[in-house]
Design a protein around this motif. Sequence first.
Motif, PDB file in Angstrom:
ATOM      1  N   TRP A 202      33.866  -8.250  16.273  1.00 30.51           N
ATOM      2  CA  TRP A 202      33.075  -9.500  16.334  1.00 30.51           C
ATOM      3  C   TRP A 202      31.876  -9.369  17.261  1.00 30.51           C
ATOM      4  O   TRP A 202      30.885 -10.070  17.107  1.00 30.51           O
ATOM      5  N   ALA A 203      31.993  -8.478  18.261  1.00 34.83           N
ATOM      6  CA  ALA A 203      30.883  -8.323  19.208  1.00 34.83           C
ATOM      7  C   ALA A 203      29.590  -7.942  18.492  1.00 34.83           C
ATOM      8  O   ALA A 203      28.496  -8.248  18.965  1.00 34.83           O
TER       9      ALA A 203
ATOM     10  N   GLY B 121      34.618  -4.100  22.834  1.00 37.67           N
ATOM     11  CA  GLY B 121      35.872  -4.780  23.152  1.00 37.67           C
ATOM     12  C   GLY B 121      35.621  -6.154  23.754  1.00 37.67           C
ATOM     13  O   GLY B 121      34.481  -6.555  23.996  1.00 37.67           O
ATOM     14  N   ALA B 122      36.735  -6.866  24.005  1.00 39.21           N
ATOM     15  CA  ALA B 122      36.651  -8.230  24.543  1.00 39.21           C
ATOM     16  C   ALA B 122      35.943  -8.236  25.893  1.00 39.21           C
ATOM     17  O   ALA B 122      35.187  -9.148  26.215  1.00 39.21           O
ATOM     18  N   GLU B 123      36.180  -7.185  26.678  1.00 44.19           N
ATOM     19  CA  GLU B 123      35.598  -7.130  28.020  1.00 44.19           C
ATOM     20  C   GLU B 123      34.072  -7.081  27.961  1.00 44.19           C
ATOM     21  O   GLU B 123      33.388  -7.762  28.727  1.00 44.19           O
TER      22      GLU B 123
ATOM     23  N   GLU C  36      35.718   0.712  23.027  1.00 46.64           N
ATOM     24  CA  GLU C  36      36.080  -0.570  23.636  1.00 46.64           C
ATOM     25  C   GLU C  36      35.054  -0.979  24.690  1.00 46.64           C
ATOM     26  O   GLU C  36      34.798  -2.156  24.908  1.00 46.64           O
TER      27      GLU C  36
ATOM     28  N   LEU D  47      32.221  -8.202  25.576  1.00 43.40           N
ATOM     29  CA  LEU D  47      31.725  -9.501  25.092  1.00 43.40           C
ATOM     30  C   LEU D  47      31.654 -10.519  26.221  1.00 43.40           C
ATOM     31  O   LEU D  47      30.859 -11.451  26.187  1.00 43.40           O
ATOM     32  N   GLY D  48      32.508 -10.322  27.221  1.00 41.60           N
ATOM     33  CA  GLY D  48      32.537 -11.279  28.319  1.00 41.60           C
ATOM     34  C   GLY D  48      31.607 -10.912  29.463  1.00 41.60           C
ATOM     35  O   GLY D  48      31.523 -11.638  30.452  1.00 41.60           O
TER      36      GLY D  48
END
Lengths: 186, 137
Positions: free
Chosen positions: B112-113, A116-118, A112, A120-121
């Motif tokens: 997706w990353a 993970g989303a983190e 992650e 990507l941000g």
Amino acid sequence: MIEYISQPWPWYVSGAVIALVMVLLLFFGKSFGFSSNFRVICAACGAGRQVPFFRFNWKAQTWNLLFLVGAVLGGWISEEFLQNGEAVQISQNTIQDLRQLGFAAPQGLQPEELFGAEALGSVPGLLLLLVGGLLIGFGTRYAGGCTSGHAISGLSNLQLPSLIAVIGFFIGGLITTHLVFPLLFS
Amino acid sequence: MKGLKFVMTGILFGIVMSKSEAISWYLIQEMFRFQSFHMYGLMGTAVTLGALAVFLIKKFQLRDVQGEPIQFQPKEKGITRYLAGGIIFGLGWALVGSCPGPLFVNLGHGYWAILVAIAGGLLGTYFYGVVRDRLPH
């Protein structure tokens, strides 16, 4: 049957299936080499207008793009239908080494912390993936192939250049793992 | 549908890369730390059987599905491009934990990353095309 193949596959089964993929492509009159797709996609996007390297008949490589589409589908099928729901098993030593770099023990297939989303941000997270991709794309074309074209196809055909390339792959990987990661993640 | 066999072979590739877990960043780390035999066994088996298949294809001069003789392109001789390009590739491989094939298999898994790394791969290839004539090969 589904339950059986949903377990992680042992190395000897996996290696045999990878050899089968290479042989199938040979019998279809093609050569297994995945990273050529990067050049094909660049050419298809019109890169040949500025750069001669991308002026070639990329449409003759459509088969490789279809193989790429299949690879994505294969990943999706594995995720949706061939999951055993367990995290990847890695050795305790690796778990400990990675913990020192700030990575938790595996919860799934990928960390992650990186995917993970983190990540990507965050700017460092995005930069790591972008720089990694740049090195992969540049290096594979410079070397004339990647793990499939050199390590599988090239070594199977006993090509010395491929052996040199594979040694290069490992030198680079060892530098990143043992010299760059301690600087990046501690 | 002449193209379908390539999609099917690609699917087989995507599944074997997934189920061998060779697309996992963790396994690439384990490999570069020499803490498991798995990836070495996988590559060793693939190359051993691959070499046997290539040997047999050459020995019996086998033909492909179109009836053409199966031919192998020898790689151009040289050291610089293979070593330098290989090292640059390896630096990125360990960073992202995927080589080009697994980048796309991971996309199928919904990571997706990894699209950022794929975009990087395309840019890196483009950049190579731009500077190619100024590089030692």
